[in-house]
Design a protein around this motif. Structure first.
Motif, PDB file in Angstrom:
ATOM      1  N   VAL A 274       0.842  -1.210   0.000  1.00 45.79           N
ATOM      2  CA  VAL A 274       0.000   0.000   0.000  1.00 45.79           C
ATOM      3  C   VAL A 274       0.873   1.255   0.000  1.00 45.79           C
ATOM      4  O   VAL A 274       0.579   2.231  -0.710  1.00 45.79           O
ATOM      5  N   LEU A 278       0.815   4.044  -2.976  1.00 46.13           N
ATOM      6  CA  LEU A 278       0.492   5.449  -2.748  1.00 46.13           C
ATOM      7  C   LEU A 278       1.616   6.364  -3.249  1.00 46.13           C
ATOM      8  O   LEU A 278       1.359   7.350  -3.958  1.00 46.13           O
ATOM      9  N   PHE A 281       1.869   6.250  -7.096  1.00 42.50           N
ATOM     10  CA  PHE A 281       0.713   6.904  -7.713  1.00 42.50           C
ATOM     11  C   PHE A 281       0.861   8.422  -7.663  1.00 42.50           C
ATOM     12  O   PHE A 281       0.644   9.113  -8.669  1.00 42.50           O
ATOM     13  N   ILE A 282       1.254   8.939  -6.495  1.00 46.74           N
ATOM     14  CA  ILE A 282       1.452  10.384  -6.362  1.00 46.74           C
ATOM     15  C   ILE A 282       2.584  10.860  -7.264  1.00 46.74           C
ATOM     16  O   ILE A 282       2.475  11.884  -7.952  1.00 46.74           O
TER      17      ILE A 282
END
Length: 294
Positions: A274, A278, A281-282
């Motif tokens: 996770v 995250l 993705f950012i």
């Protein structure tokens, strides 16, 4: 006509099927299984286990200080390695691209460390840190080389970073070199005629033109830094104590050393997944936005 179209799709499926089967069996099924077992107390051997819900995740953050320390150490390592690796690789690529006769030689030299196995690189540098550098400090008088590169927690972090950069910079350099070759020479020459310095040329002409390469390299280094294992295992083993333990080492220890707590280790793996998801993705969203603006 329909039969011809059907045969075309069947032939394409036949080519894709072996790779898809390997992907499904070796990656997709274990991934789904890892998510499932993260909610259990399975020990990896017993067929019987209990469903514990989110207890593993709560324990990881509340009752496992080693995991929290490993998480912060990994984040620190990620920030340093991602910045330095991309910065050094880009500078090397710019310097090599500016050369005419020795471009191939330097490109090969800087890429060669990437061809060495990661764990072998760690063992090589262990010998360098423990045997070569102290002797070199003794012969040259450069006392700063005589450090406890592996035994001192404050210095061992930099040892891990040095080996990571030595091993990984060359690969990123090749990507940046490929991108630099796509920058029109006419734009650089026009900027020079207008009075731009080499630094201004790099910032305002070259970097906007290779933003796609920056996105790829930051993505690769970010993922690799979060999943670092072999270098830390080969250099320090997570020590002294657990001062240089990264998340992957902590997960391995939990699964194979601490009473085979596979369920708990799976929960930590999900947490790492996770976190990587995250951050990447950012990073991709921000970099892609800059690509569009450029």
């Amino acid at each position: 006509m329909l039969q011809k179209l059907l045969n075309k799709h069947l032939s394409l499926l036949a080519f894709v099927a072996p790779a898809f089967i390997f992907y499904f069996v070796l990656l997709l099924i274990p991934t789904v299984g890892g998510f499932y077992y993260s909610f259990t107390d399975w020990n990896g051997l017993n067929k019987q286990y209990s469903f514990v819900g989110f207890d593993n995740f709560i324990e990881a953050f509340q009752d496992d200080p080693n995991f929290v320390h490993a998480l912060w150490f990994t984040l620190r390592y990620v920030v340093v390695v991602v910045v330095l690796q991309n910065l050094i690789a880009l500078l090397l690529a710019v310097l090599i691209e500016s050369r005419k006769k020795t471009k191939g030689f330097f490109r090969t030299v800087f890429f060669m460390p990437n061809m060495v196995s990661t764990i072998i690189s760690a063992f090589m540098w262990t010998f360098m840190f423990t045997q070569v550098l102290p002797r070199l400090a003794e012969k040259t008088g450069w006392l700063f080389l005589n450090q406890e590169w592996i035994g001192n927690p404050n210095v061992s972090f930099f040892s891990i970073v040095i080996v990571s950069l030595w091993h990984g910079v060359g690969y990123m350099m090749i990507i940046y070199l490929a991108a630099l070759q796509g920058v029109p020479q006419s734009l650089r020459e026009a900027a020079i005629i207008d009075g731009a310095s080499p630094f201004q040329n790099l910032i305002h002409i070259t970097l906007p033109m290779i933003t796609h390469a920056l996105t790829i390299c930051f993505f690769l280094t970010l993922n690799g830094a979060f999943k670092v294992y072999e270098i830390v295992y080969g250099l320090t083993g997570g020590g002294p104590g657990r001062s240089t333990q990264v998340i992957t080492l902590n997960i391995f220890e939990e699964a194979f050393s601490n009473n085979f707590r596979y369920g708990f280790a799976s929960a930590k793996s999900v947490i790492l997944f996770v976190i990587i998801l995250l951050f990447t993705f950012i990073q991709v969203m921000v970099m892609k936005k800059r690509e569009v603006e450029a």
